[in-house]
Structures are given as structure tokens and as C-alpha cells.
Design an enzyme around this catalytic site. Structure first.
Site, PDB file in Angstrom:
ATOM      1  N   SER A 194       1.145  -1.303   0.155  1.00 30.02           N
ATOM      2  CA  SER A 194      -0.273   0.394  -0.252  1.00 30.02           C
ATOM      3  C   SER A 194       0.661   0.921  -0.097  1.00 30.02           C
ATOM      4  CB  SER A 194      -1.163  -0.109   1.056  1.00 30.02           C
ATOM      5  OG  SER A 194      -1.647   1.113   1.449  1.00 30.02           O
TER       6      SER A 194
ATOM      7  N   TYR B  97      -1.676  -0.164  10.294  1.00 32.58           N
ATOM      8  CA  TYR B  97      -1.978  -0.398   8.392  1.00 32.58           C
ATOM      9  C   TYR B  97      -0.609  -0.371   7.858  1.00 32.58           C
ATOM     10  CZ  TYR B  97      -3.410  -1.322   3.971  1.00 32.58           C
ATOM     11  OH  TYR B  97      -4.355  -1.660   2.270  1.00 32.58           O
TER      12      TYR B  97
HETATM   13  N1  LIG Z   1      -8.688  -0.771  -1.931  1.00 35.52           N
HETATM   14  C1  LIG Z   1      -7.348   0.190  -1.846  1.00 35.52           C
HETATM   15  O1  LIG Z   1      -7.769   1.164  -1.008  1.00 35.52           O
HETATM   16  C2  LIG Z   1      -6.082  -0.153  -1.093  1.00 35.52           C
HETATM   17  C3  LIG Z   1      -5.331   0.163  -1.644  1.00 35.52           C
HETATM   18  C4  LIG Z   1      -3.801  -0.383  -1.260  1.00 35.52           C
HETATM   19  C5  LIG Z   1      -3.579  -1.423   0.038  1.00 35.52           C
HETATM   20  N2  LIG Z   1      -4.853  -2.485  -0.609  1.00 35.52           N
HETATM   21  C6  LIG Z   1      -4.568  -3.685  -0.411  1.00 35.52           C
HETATM   22  O2  LIG Z   1      -5.119  -4.473  -1.657  1.00 35.52           O
HETATM   23  C7  LIG Z   1      -5.368  -5.699  -1.466  1.00 35.52           C
HETATM   24  C8  LIG Z   1      -6.905  -6.591  -1.404  1.00 35.52           C
HETATM   25  O3  LIG Z   1      -7.351  -5.579  -1.011  1.00 35.52           O
HETATM   26  P1  LIG Z   1      -9.434  -4.711  -1.594  1.00 35.52           P
HETATM   27  O4  LIG Z   1      -9.201  -3.633  -1.216  1.00 35.52           O
HETATM   28  O5  LIG Z   1      -9.372  -5.653  -2.996  1.00 35.52           O
HETATM   29  O6  LIG Z   1     -10.232  -5.499  -0.288  1.00 35.52           O
HETATM   30  P2  LIG Z   1     -11.709  -6.694  -0.277  1.00 35.52           P
HETATM   31  O7  LIG Z   1     -12.366  -6.432  -1.278  1.00 35.52           O
HETATM   32  O8  LIG Z   1     -11.644  -6.310   0.988  1.00 35.52           O
HETATM   33  O9  LIG Z   1     -10.932  -7.441  -1.245  1.00 35.52           O
HETATM   34  C9  LIG Z   1      -9.812  -8.523   0.639  1.00 35.52           C
HETATM   35  C10 LIG Z   1      -9.378  -9.605   0.328  1.00 35.52           C
HETATM   36  O10 LIG Z   1      -8.278 -10.704   1.414  1.00 35.52           O
HETATM   37  C11 LIG Z   1      -9.065 -12.450   1.677  1.00 35.52           C
HETATM   38  N3  LIG Z   1      -9.506 -12.023   3.136  1.00 35.52           N
HETATM   39  C12 LIG Z   1      -8.776 -10.833   4.077  1.00 35.52           C
HETATM   40  N4  LIG Z   1      -8.353 -11.686   4.446  1.00 35.52           N
HETATM   41  C13 LIG Z   1      -8.372 -12.587   5.018  1.00 35.52           C
HETATM   42  C14 LIG Z   1      -7.250 -13.708   5.252  1.00 35.52           C
HETATM   43  N5  LIG Z   1      -7.485 -13.880   6.575  1.00 35.52           N
HETATM   44  N6  LIG Z   1      -6.782 -14.520   4.932  1.00 35.52           N
HETATM   45  C15 LIG Z   1      -7.045 -14.844   3.368  1.00 35.52           C
HETATM   46  N7  LIG Z   1      -8.259 -14.336   2.561  1.00 35.52           N
HETATM   47  C16 LIG Z   1      -8.426 -13.206   3.109  1.00 35.52           C
HETATM   48  C17 LIG Z   1     -10.730 -11.347   1.145  1.00 35.52           C
HETATM   49  O11 LIG Z   1     -11.308 -12.387   0.711  1.00 35.52           O
HETATM   50  P3  LIG Z   1     -12.607 -13.598   1.910  1.00 35.52           P
HETATM   51  O12 LIG Z   1     -13.201 -12.033   2.691  1.00 35.52           O
HETATM   52  O13 LIG Z   1     -13.580 -14.295   0.794  1.00 35.52           O
HETATM   53  O14 LIG Z   1     -11.753 -14.645   2.465  1.00 35.52           O
HETATM   54  C18 LIG Z   1     -11.146 -10.776   0.098  1.00 35.52           C
HETATM   55  O15 LIG Z   1     -10.614 -11.518  -1.091  1.00 35.52           O
HETATM   56  C19 LIG Z   1      -5.076  -5.966   0.337  1.00 35.52           C
HETATM   57  O16 LIG Z   1      -4.004  -6.417   0.887  1.00 35.52           O
HETATM   58  C20 LIG Z   1      -5.500  -4.325   0.751  1.00 35.52           C
HETATM   59  O17 LIG Z   1      -4.553  -4.120   1.576  1.00 35.52           O
HETATM   60  C21 LIG Z   1      -6.283  -1.926  -1.402  1.00 35.52           C
END
Ligand SMILES: NC(=O)c1ccc[n+]([C@@H]2O[C@H](COP(=O)([O-])OP(=O)(O)OC[C@H]3O[C@@H](n4cnc5c(N)ncnc54)[C@H](OP(=O)(O)O)[C@@H]3O)[C@@H](O)[C@H]2O)c1
Length: 268
Positions: free
Chosen positions: A129, A142
Site C-alpha cells: 500500500s 496498517y
Molecule cells: N482498496 C484500496 O484502496 C487498497 C489500497 C492499498 C492497498 N490495498 C490492498 O489490496 C489488497 C486487496 O484489498 P481490496 O481493496 O481488494 O479489499 P477487499 O475487496 O476487501 O478484498 C480483500 C480480499 O482479502 C481476502 N482476505 C481477507 N482476510 C483474509 C485472510 N485472513 N485470509 C485470506 N484471505 C483474506 C478476502 O477474501 P475472503 O473474505 O473471501 O476470505 C478478499 O478477497 C489488500 O492487501 C489491501 O490491503 C487496497
């Protein structure tokens, strides 16, 4: 022969967008979810995996190796958010966040490396991130968990390069996904010393994610990285100002940078 890609957390958001894009490009894609039986709209197979549980990591990777014979690309994408004043976040929630965002991805890396080393090729992509490049207010846990993943990647890179394996970080800015809904939010406690400042910052954070970019941008970036023979170690994908905030941190004196962040989050 199409490359075999393994994506953790591919049931929604960024992981799902990457999986769908690569699948449509002809890659063999396996994704994971903690509850794959609840997801009925995935274009590619989902296996059960919780990054906090080593048994599920081993079982999922064994299952994929049995089906496809190898994993060429690991995308360590699963992750969760956490907000709150450090003083008020329960310690078990701080540890839980590190289990998901830092220790879990390390365990997945450990599980895929033996076969990548044996076949003398492989690519590991950690989704970190932009928040991992700076300590953001009320997002300290975070920022720290993602920053730790950024740094350890630099170490692993030098350890695995002699075996033909590359590892890179991709740091997203704000993308419109389920991340805000899935976050642990320390409650805004009435009468707390942080009530006003944390409450205002939380509101601003959620607005940023809701107005974030389309996760398909991440999918295109990952596709380019997979097809780059000499990938960089650190990539940042996001709006100009989000990426520029990292440049500003490098060039501004610490206190000036801190003042800029405090003004941005209206902390004075
Ligand atoms: N969206 C943003 O603005 C943003 C910005 C910076 C970084 N990120 C990073 O991008 C990545 C994806 O996030 P996203 O934004 O796409 O959020 P999201 O839509 O909430 O997706 C998160 C994914 O992680 C899985 N997950 C959560 N806890 C888990 C665990 N304990 N074990 C295995 N899988 C788990 C969830 O799957 P299930 O619930 O089906 O298990 C889901 O598929 C993350 O690492 C996040 O920190 C996102």
C-alpha cells in the site's frame, strides 16, 4: 503453456479484478477465499485459504500443485484494514492485522518457494500500500504492516534471485473495493481524547476509498509486471498526488512533511 497464477484473496476487489483479467488473457488462474463455497460468480476456481492458518495455506498450495503441477506467479493480495488511535486499539486487533497483512503473506511465500527454486523460475508479487510508505494518522498499524512487507521483500529479493525467482511489491493508492467494509474500526469513543480528530479522519478515509480508482487499473499493472523480464522491486499504482506524497516524504524535512499530513487530515 499458460502461466499458472495463484492469487490470495481473490473473492473481491483488487484480487478478483486481477484474476478475471489474467484469466481472460489465457492464464491458468487459481484464487483463494476463506469461504469459497459462498462465492458463486468467480470466473476462475477458488480454493479455501486463510493466511492466518498454515494448514490451509499448505492444503491450498498442495491442491493447486496437484492440479497444475506448478505455480509460476504468486500474488500475495489478501489483506485487511485497521483504523483507530494506537492508544485505544485492542492489542489482539493489532496482532490480528499483522497476522493477515504481514505474517500470513510470509507463510505463503515460504510455501511456494521450494517449487519455484527447484524449477529455477517464479515471480512473487506482494500487494502492499502507498500507506506503507509513511505513518498515517489513525492508520498506524496498517501502515506498519504494509511497510514491513515492503522492507522484507527487499531482503527476500536478494536471497531468491540466485535461484531465478523475482519478488516485487505493488503499492496501490485508493481503489474502490470492499476494504473499508472489511476493516477493523476501533470505535469512536464518546468522551475520548481522540473523539473529534479520529472521527473526522475516519470519515475522510472512507470517502477516499469510495471515490477510489477502478481495480481494473491494478489488473493491467500486474499484467505488465508479469510480462516484464526485469521487474522493479517497488511499484506504486494510484492517483498522482498519492504517488507524489512518497516523493515529498523523501525530499521534505520530517517536520514539514508531518505538518503537511496534519493539515491534510485537519488534525489541528
Ligand atoms: N482498496 C484500496 O484502496 C487498497 C489500497 C492499498 C492497498 N490495498 C490492498 O489490496 C489488497 C486487496 O484489498 P481490496 O481493496 O481488494 O479489499 P477487499 O475487496 O476487501 O478484498 C480483500 C480480499 O482479502 C481476502 N482476505 C481477507 N482476510 C483474509 C485472510 N485472513 N485470509 C485470506 N484471505 C483474506 C478476502 O477474501 P475472503 O473474505 O473471501 O476470505 C478478499 O478477497 C489488500 O492487501 C489491501 O490491503 C487496497
Amino acid at each position: 503453456m499458460s502461466k499458472v497464477v495463484f492469487i490470495t484473496g481473490a473473492s473481491s476487489g483488487i484480487g478478483k479484478a486481477i484474476g478475471e483479467f489474467l484469466f481472460q488473457k489465457g492464464y491458468t488462474v487459481f484464487g483463494t477465499s476463506r469461504n469459497p463455497e459462498k462465492i458463486n460468480n468467480s470466473l476462475f476456481p477458488l480454493v479455501a485459504l486463510d493466511v492466518r492458518d498454515n494448514q490451509t495455506i499448505k492444503k491450498a498450495i498442495d491442491e493447486v500443485l496437484a492440479k497444475s503441477g506448478r505455480i509460476d506467479v504468486l500474488i500475495n493480495n489478501a489483506g485487511v484494514g485497521i483504523t483507530g488511535p494506537i492508544e485505544e486499539i485492542p492489542s489482539e486487533e493489532i496482532k490480528n492485522n499483522f497476522e493477515t497483512n504481514f505474517f500470513g503473506p510470509i507463510e505463503v511465500i515460504k510455501a511456494v518457494l521450494p517449487q519455484m527454486r527447484q524449477k529455477k523460475s517464479g515471480l512473487i508479487i506482494n500487494i502492499t500500500s502507498i500507506a506503507g510508505y509513511m505513518g498515517l494518522p489513525y492508520r498506524g498499524v496498517y501502515s506498519a504492516s504494509k511497510g514491513a512487507l515492503e522492507i522484507i521483500t527487499e531482503s527476500i529479493s536478494m536471497e531468491v534471485k540466485p535461484f531465478g525467482v523475482n519478488i516485487v511489491n505493488v503499492a496501490p493508492g485508493d481503489f474502490a473495493t470492499n476494504i473499508a467494509a472489511g476493516r477493523y474500526h476501533a470505535p469512536v469513543i464518546e468522551g475520548s481524547a481522540y473523539e473529534t480528530t479520529y472521527g473526522n479522519t475516519l470519515k475522510q478515509m472512507n470517502e477516499h476509498v469510495d471515490s477510489g480508482s477502478n481495480p481494473n487499473i491494478m489488473a493491467h499493472a500486474i499484467y505488465e509486471i508479469i510480462n516484464n523480464k526485469s521487474p522493479k522491486i517497488h511499484y506504486k499504482i494510484g492517483a498522482f498526488m498519492q504517488k507524489f506524497s512518497i516523493v515529498l516524504k523523501r525530499i521534505l524535512p520530517d517536520r514539514v512533511y508531518e505538518k503537511m499530513l496534519m493539515n491534510h487530515y485537519k488534525l489541528k
